[in-house]
Design a protein around this motif. Sequence first.
Motif, PDB file in Angstrom:
ATOM      1  N   GLU A  77       0.823  -1.214   0.000  1.00 54.43           N
ATOM      2  CA  GLU A  77       0.000   0.000   0.000  1.00 54.43           C
ATOM      3  C   GLU A  77       0.859   1.267   0.000  1.00 54.43           C
ATOM      4  OE1 GLU A  77      -3.378   0.284  -0.335  1.00 54.43           O
ATOM      5  OE2 GLU A  77      -3.433  -1.874  -0.601  1.00 54.43           O
ATOM      6  N   SER A  94      -2.804  -2.691  -4.942  1.00 56.28           N
ATOM      7  CA  SER A  94      -2.474  -3.979  -4.348  1.00 56.28           C
ATOM      8  C   SER A  94      -3.791  -4.721  -4.226  1.00 56.28           C
ATOM      9  CB  SER A  94      -1.861  -3.781  -2.958  1.00 56.28           C
ATOM     10  OG  SER A  94      -1.771  -5.020  -2.276  1.00 56.28           O
ATOM     11  N   ARG A 139      -6.517  -6.958  -2.927  1.00 55.86           N
ATOM     12  CA  ARG A 139      -6.685  -7.436  -1.552  1.00 55.86           C
ATOM     13  C   ARG A 139      -7.917  -8.325  -1.465  1.00 55.86           C
ATOM     14  NH1 ARG A 139      -3.187  -4.916   1.351  1.00 55.86           N
ATOM     15  NH2 ARG A 139      -4.161  -4.988   3.389  1.00 55.86           N
ATOM     16  N   GLU A 190      -8.602  -6.912   5.868  1.00 51.71           N
ATOM     17  CA  GLU A 190      -8.188  -7.046   4.473  1.00 51.71           C
ATOM     18  C   GLU A 190      -6.742  -7.494   4.436  1.00 51.71           C
ATOM     19  OE1 GLU A 190      -8.854  -3.456   2.261  1.00 51.71           O
ATOM     20  OE2 GLU A 190     -11.010  -3.516   2.603  1.00 51.71           O
ATOM     21  N   ARG A 191      -6.452  -8.422   3.537  1.00 53.26           N
ATOM     22  CA  ARG A 191      -5.105  -8.963   3.361  1.00 53.26           C
ATOM     23  C   ARG A 191      -4.717  -8.863   1.887  1.00 53.26           C
ATOM     24  NH1 ARG A 191      -3.835  -9.371   8.540  1.00 53.26           N
ATOM     25  NH2 ARG A 191      -4.920 -10.962   9.686  1.00 53.26           N
ATOM     26  N   PRO A 192      -3.415  -8.823   1.596  1.00 52.02           N
ATOM     27  CA  PRO A 192      -2.982  -8.779   0.186  1.00 52.02           C
ATOM     28  C   PRO A 192      -3.325 -10.088  -0.539  1.00 52.02           C
ATOM     29  CG  PRO A 192      -1.170  -8.195   1.669  1.00 52.02           C
ATOM     30  CD  PRO A 192      -2.294  -8.690   2.520  1.00 52.02           C
ATOM     31  N   VAL A 212     -10.774  -4.968  -3.936  1.00 49.96           N
ATOM     32  CA  VAL A 212     -10.850  -5.905  -2.819  1.00 49.96           C
ATOM     33  C   VAL A 212     -11.844  -7.005  -3.165  1.00 49.96           C
ATOM     34  CG1 VAL A 212     -11.376  -6.173  -0.364  1.00 49.96           C
ATOM     35  CG2 VAL A 212     -10.333  -4.061  -1.179  1.00 49.96           C
TER      36      VAL A 212
END
Length: 186
Positions: free
Chosen positions: A13, A43, A45, A60-62, A119
Motif C-alpha cells: 500500500e 495492491s 486485496r 483485508e489482506r494482500p 478488494v
Amino acid sequence: MWYVIQVMAGREEAVAKKIKRAAADFAEERGMAAAEVLQECFSPRFKTKVRQDGKWVDSERPLLPGYLVAVTGSAAVLDTALKRVPELTRILGNDNAFIPLKDDEAAWIDAFTRKGYRVVEMSEGFKEGGKVTVTSGPLVGYEGAITKIDRRKHEAYLQLEIMGRKKEVKVGFNLVKKSTMTWDWA
C-alpha cells in the motif's frame, strides 16, 4: 495493459502511493496527462475475518503479497517514472521486455473487484461429502478453482496462473455447516 510490479512484501500500500505520486510528478514535468503514465496502481486485496481481543473482526489482506498491479498504456514510460521511487519496484518481464498480464488474468481480478476498490469480497458456502458449494460471494460458480479451505482462518485457497506461473492465492471464505438432518413435520 495491466503489468505486475514487484515490491517488498508488507509494503504494498505504501509503495503504491509512492508510485502514484512519482507517476503524477513525472507526467506533470513532461506536460503529459497523468493517465498516459499510470491509469491505476493497486495492491489487490481480499476480505477475511481475524480474531482480535476474542472477537471476529473484518480485515483485508494482500491477494498477491509482494506485488502490485499497474494499468498503463506504456510500461517503458512507467518504468522510467519508477526510478524515482526510493524502494524496490520492478515491472516483471523477461529478456528485457515487460510482459503484461494475460487478458484472462486481468479479467479475473477485474471480475472480482472494481476500479477504485480492488478488494475481493468474502464468499460463503458449505462442504458436504468432500464437495464445496459456494452460496454467496464472488466465488459462486468457481468452486472447481478451490483447492483447500482453512475454516479456522476463514480462507479458501485457489490455484491461479499469473505471469505464466501457477500461484496459490487466498481469498476470504466463511465455511458454514449445513445441516444434514431432514425434518418430517407430518
